[in-house]
Structure formats: structure tokens, C-alpha cells
Design an enzyme around this catalytic site. Structure first.
Site, mmCIF file in Angstrom:
data_model
loop_
_atom_site.group_PDB
_atom_site.id
_atom_site.type_symbol
_atom_site.label_atom_id
_atom_site.label_comp_id
_atom_site.label_asym_id
_atom_site.label_seq_id
_atom_site.Cartn_x
_atom_site.Cartn_y
_atom_site.Cartn_z
ATOM 1 N N HIS A 20 0.667 -1.329 0.388
ATOM 2 C CA HIS A 20 0.032 -0.370 0.436
ATOM 3 C C HIS A 20 0.600 1.852 0.327
ATOM 4 O O HIS A 20 1.700 1.429 0.961
ATOM 5 C CB HIS A 20 -1.184 0.575 1.392
ATOM 6 C CG HIS A 20 -1.498 0.894 1.399
ATOM 7 N ND1 HIS A 20 -2.346 1.564 2.044
ATOM 8 C CD2 HIS A 20 -2.522 2.024 0.362
ATOM 9 C CE1 HIS A 20 -2.959 2.461 2.014
ATOM 10 N NE2 HIS A 20 -3.586 2.440 0.742
ATOM 11 N N ASP A 28 7.878 7.998 -20.752
ATOM 12 C CA ASP A 28 7.625 8.330 -22.728
ATOM 13 C C ASP A 28 9.378 8.010 -22.685
ATOM 14 O O ASP A 28 10.198 7.566 -21.497
ATOM 15 C CB ASP A 28 7.403 9.863 -23.470
ATOM 16 C CG ASP A 28 8.352 10.707 -22.300
ATOM 17 O OD1 ASP A 28 9.355 10.621 -22.118
ATOM 18 O OD2 ASP A 28 7.851 11.566 -22.263
ATOM 19 N N ASN A 123 3.713 10.916 -18.919
ATOM 20 C CA ASN A 123 4.554 9.723 -17.884
ATOM 21 C C ASN A 123 3.432 10.309 -16.891
ATOM 22 O O ASN A 123 2.626 11.486 -16.865
ATOM 23 C CB ASN A 123 5.672 10.881 -17.533
ATOM 24 C CG ASN A 123 6.604 11.303 -18.454
ATOM 25 O OD1 ASN A 123 7.314 10.193 -19.430
ATOM 26 N ND2 ASN A 123 7.068 12.418 -18.821
#
Length: 132
Positions: A20, A28, A123
Site C-alpha cells: 500500500h 515516455d 509520464n
């Protein structure tokens, strides 16, 4: 041989090891990966594989609670932003930071998955949620 899910063993292992609030990034072809951060390089040629195709596969196999994007994507790559928003569900909280802040946050991710994407600001940082 696996029957379902991600076949790339490095990605499958990273996702299986997430707890978690752990984070990964998908980037990219030009996204800089900080020293010491695992890079899983999928880039074959410019544009292959695409950022979106990799994002969709990862989202199908990862519980995400928070997403970080660069603020600049809104103006510089609205088409990609719309595609990202369509791939997300209403469960994920989306935050925007400057591209410089985004890059500084990469030092805290477990891995960066590099795609062949050749469009600006493609991104994303994905923060792991829990299934229960």
C-alpha cells in the site's frame, strides 16, 4: 507459462511486490530515471510500445489509489491527457505537479517502466492501493 495477466516477468514481479502506497512510474522514451531506481525498458522504437498501451495493461493488473501527472500535459498534450483520463476509473485521485516536481518524485518509485512513447509529458506515477 502464465495464462493471464502481464507476461513481462520484471513488471509482474514489481507489481506483485508492491505494498500500500508504494509507487511505480510509466514514462515516455525521454523520461530520465534517477540512479538507483529500477528501469524496466520496453522501448523498441520511437512510439513502440505506446505509453497508453502499457498504462492500460498495468492498470488492469494493479490497484491504484493515486495518480501523479505533470501539469504541463494539460496544455502540451491534451490528447494524451484525455486518453489517460479515459483509462482511469473514478477511484483514482489525480494530482498535478510541475514537470520538475514530477521528475524529483521519481527517486521514490520502486521502478520506472520506459515505453517508446514520443509525445511530450506522457509520464505517470501510480500509487498502489489495497484490495480490501
Amino acid at each position: 507459462m502464465k495464462k493471464h495477466g502481464i507476461l513481462n516477468s520484471e513488471i509482474a514481479k514489481v507489481l506483485a511486490d508492491l505494498g500500500h502506497m508504494d509507487k511505480i512510474a510509466i514514462g515516455d522514451a525521454g523520461l530520465p530515471v534517477p540512479d538507483g531506481v529500477k528501469k524496466i525498458d520496453l522501448a523498441l522504437t520511437l512510439s513502440e510500445p505506446s505509453f497508453l498501451s502499457v498504462l492500460k495493461v498495468v492498470l488492469s493488473d494493479m490497484k491504484v489509489e493515486k495518480v501523479v501527472l505533470a501539469e504541463e500535459i494539460k496544455q502540451q498534450n491534451a490528447v494524451q491527457l484525455a486518453a489517460v483520463e479515459a483509462a482511469l476509473t473514478e477511484d483514482e485521485v489525480v494530482t498535478y505537479v510541475s514537470h520538475e516536481d514530477f521528475k524529483s518524485q521519481l527517486k521514490d518509485v520502486k521502478a520506472v517502466i520506459r515505453t517508446g512513447e514520443a509525445t511530450p509529458y506522457s509520464n505517470i506515477i501510480l500509487q498502489s492501493g489495497v484490495l480490501f
